[in-house]
Enzyme design. Structure first.
Site, short mmCIF file in Angstrom:
data_model
loop_
_atom_site.label_atom_id
_atom_site.label_comp_id
_atom_site.label_asym_id
_atom_site.label_seq_id
_atom_site.Cartn_x
_atom_site.Cartn_y
_atom_site.Cartn_z
CG ASP A 249 -1.97 -1.14 1.09
OD1 ASP A 249 -2.21 -1.60 -0.02
OD2 ASP A 249 -2.52 -1.55 2.12
CE LYS A 271 -4.18 -6.83 0.54
NZ LYS A 271 -4.70 -5.43 0.49
CE LYS A 304 -11.23 -4.99 0.38
NZ LYS A 304 -9.83 -4.60 0.17
CB SER A 362 -9.67 -7.90 9.37
OG SER A 362 -9.14 -6.95 8.46
CD GLN A 421 -7.23 -4.21 9.42
OE1 GLN A 421 -7.77 -3.84 8.39
NE2 GLN A 421 -7.37 -5.43 9.88
N GLY A 441 0.84 -6.09 5.69
CA GLY A 441 1.13 -4.82 5.02
C GLY A 441 2.11 -4.00 5.81
NE ARG A 442 -1.41 -0.07 8.19
CZ ARG A 442 -2.51 0.41 8.74
NH1 ARG A 442 -2.48 1.55 9.41
NH2 ARG A 442 -3.66 -0.23 8.65
#
Length: 474
Positions: A249, A271, A304, A362, A421, A441-442
């Site tokens: 991201d 992703k 999505k 989530s 999140q 991700g992060r």
């Protein structure tokens, strides 16, 4: 009073309170029967309930080793409760369907992995109700190998349970119950003969042993997949020994490429959110695909899709991104109905693309309900060649071992960010929740040393997966 005398006393009491009925009935399995056993009435007769629970404990359970009881909902719950009190053992409760609020649990109560639970049921014909409860308990990591029953109708249920590694013991067989009622002139010998003839000729359908997908290694699940992307992804995971998906991201294509050069060897899937990239270009896509080939990972565009079919078709194949030309798979909601899958299926008629259908989220406070999730899974079943798997949080969401569970919201330490999140640990998502591919991700992207952090996630997640398929859960 000896065992046989106590059984006779119970049989006569059950007949007296109309818990044993004769006439024309249909069982849950769809079988026509001249005799029906209805234990729902015993809640009005505490003496009978106490007698049943006492006999089950004294003659079927006193020497058994176990940690919990679980009654099949709902008729067996009062008996399981009394057994729990008499045996001084904990009781668990299975819901027929998970709550759409609060904990959303299917199994209620406090329990630990690999502890033993005994099923309590009133009547068994095919054994299907018992096996539904067995499945949910086993999905929670409990050992379920035994069921105690009040009445075995002798129509194949015992054999069905044994085929699913559940032994069954009963207070009565139907033959024994009928014999007692005939001997005590509760029913005529003719009725007794008719029931026995019925038992000899009518059997419940076989119940196919259930397969728990989370215990099957990735290399074996390749053979069970119908979607080409799922087959590729299973193969990559088994070959590279990684089930880590990196969520990049970032808004800079240069930073994304630099990051993937460092961590590509550790991931099975990348992703993207292509519409957040500020310097998008065809050259970026070319570099992304080259890295996928170099490091052997697939590309998931987390678009999505959620619009009507025609719009989704255009969003997927047209515009400046032309997602269909480079993404191996995409994500989509079921919100707009089956048209979304029809559209994506039309665009992917080569069979070389896949869709991760979003069944759960989530984020805290999301509006997805249990009913919505079930409808999503049913919808996906109509498109076996298109669906790669599900974005979801629980292993109970689907059972098909040929599909992949993609679970986001993972960090080495569980926490929650400022935007709702909710993060879970690798151990929780892989061992308890059944994730196949885990999205990070992060936890990697924001790290001072992404390469080292990716290696840690890769090793941690893979060890959890290996522990899961080995069955050595602690």
């Amino acid at each position: 009073m000896d065992y046989n005398k106590q059984l006779e006393n119970l049989a006569l009491n059950l007949f007296k309170i109309d818990a044993v009925k004769f006439g024309e009935f249909t069982t849950k399995s769809g079988i026509k029967t001249p005799v029906y056993f209805d234990l729902r009435v015993i809640v009005s007769y505490p003496v009978v309930m106490e007698l049943i629970s006492h006999l089950l404990f004294e003659f079927l359970l006193k020497t058994s080793e176990y940690d919990y009881f679980c009654g099949v909902p709902y008729t067996a719950l009062p008996i399981a409760t009394l057994l729990s009190v008499e045996a001084k053992k904990s009781m668990l409760m299975r819901r027929k369907e998970a709550k759409s609020y609060g904990t959303k649990k299917v199994i209620e109560g406090h329990y630990k992995l690999n502890q033993k639970c005994i099923i309590v049921e009133d009547v068994v014909t095919s054994g299907s109700s018992v096996l539904e409860t067995v499945k949910d308990l086993r999905n929670e990591g409990l050992i379920v190998e035994e069921a105690v029953i009040i009445l075995d109708r002798e129509q194949g249920g015992k054999q069905n349970l044994e085929a699913n590694n559940v032994s069954m013991r009963s207070l009565f067989t139907m033959s024994k119950l009928i014999e007692i009622l005939v001997n005590n002139n509760c029913i005529t010998e003719q009725v007794g003969k008719e029931v026995k003839s019925y038992l000899n000729n009518i059997h419940a359908p076989a119940v196919v042993p259930s397969v728990n997908r989370v215990n099957i290694p990735f290399e074996k699940r390749i053979e069970l997949s119908t979607n080409s992307i799922a087959k590729q992804l299973f193969n990559i995971m088994a070959t590279k020994k990684t089930n880590l998906c990196l969520s990049v991201d970032l808004t800079s294509s240069t930073k994304i490429i630099d990051l993937l050069e460092k961590v590509g060897e550790h991931i099975c899937l990348v992703k993207t959110h292509i519409d957040i990239i500020e310097d998008f270009s065809d050259n970026f896509i070319m570099q992304l695909k080259q890295l996928g080939t170099k490091f052997n990972f697939l590309i998931l565009e987390d678009r999505k899709f959620a619009d009507i079919g025609n719009t989704v078709s255009l969003q997927y194949s047209k515009g400046i991104y032309k997602i269909s030309e480079w993404a191996d798979c995409v994500t989509a909601h079921s919100l707009s109905g089956e048209g979304i899958l029809k559209a994506l299926n039309t665009c992917t008629n080569t069979g070389s693309k896949g869709v991760f259908f979003l069944a759960e989220m989530s984020s805290e406070g999301n509006l997805i309900t249990h009913e919505y999730t079930e409808a999503t899974v049913r919808m996906a079943a109509k498109y076996p060649d298109l669906i790669t798997g599900f974005v979801c949080q629980k292993k109970e969401t689907f059972s098909n071992p040929g599909l992949i569970q993609l679970t986001p919201g993972v960090q080495l330490d569980s926490l929650k960010d400022d935007f709702g999140q909710v993060y879970n640990t690798p151990e929780k998502v892989v061992l308890e929740n059944g994730a196949d591919v885990v999205v990070v991700g992060r936890g990697i992207v924001a790290s001072k040393n992404p390469e080292a952090q990716a290696a840690i996630y890769k090793d941690t997640l893979w060890k959890c997966y290996m522990k899961r398929v080995s069955g050595k859960l602690e």
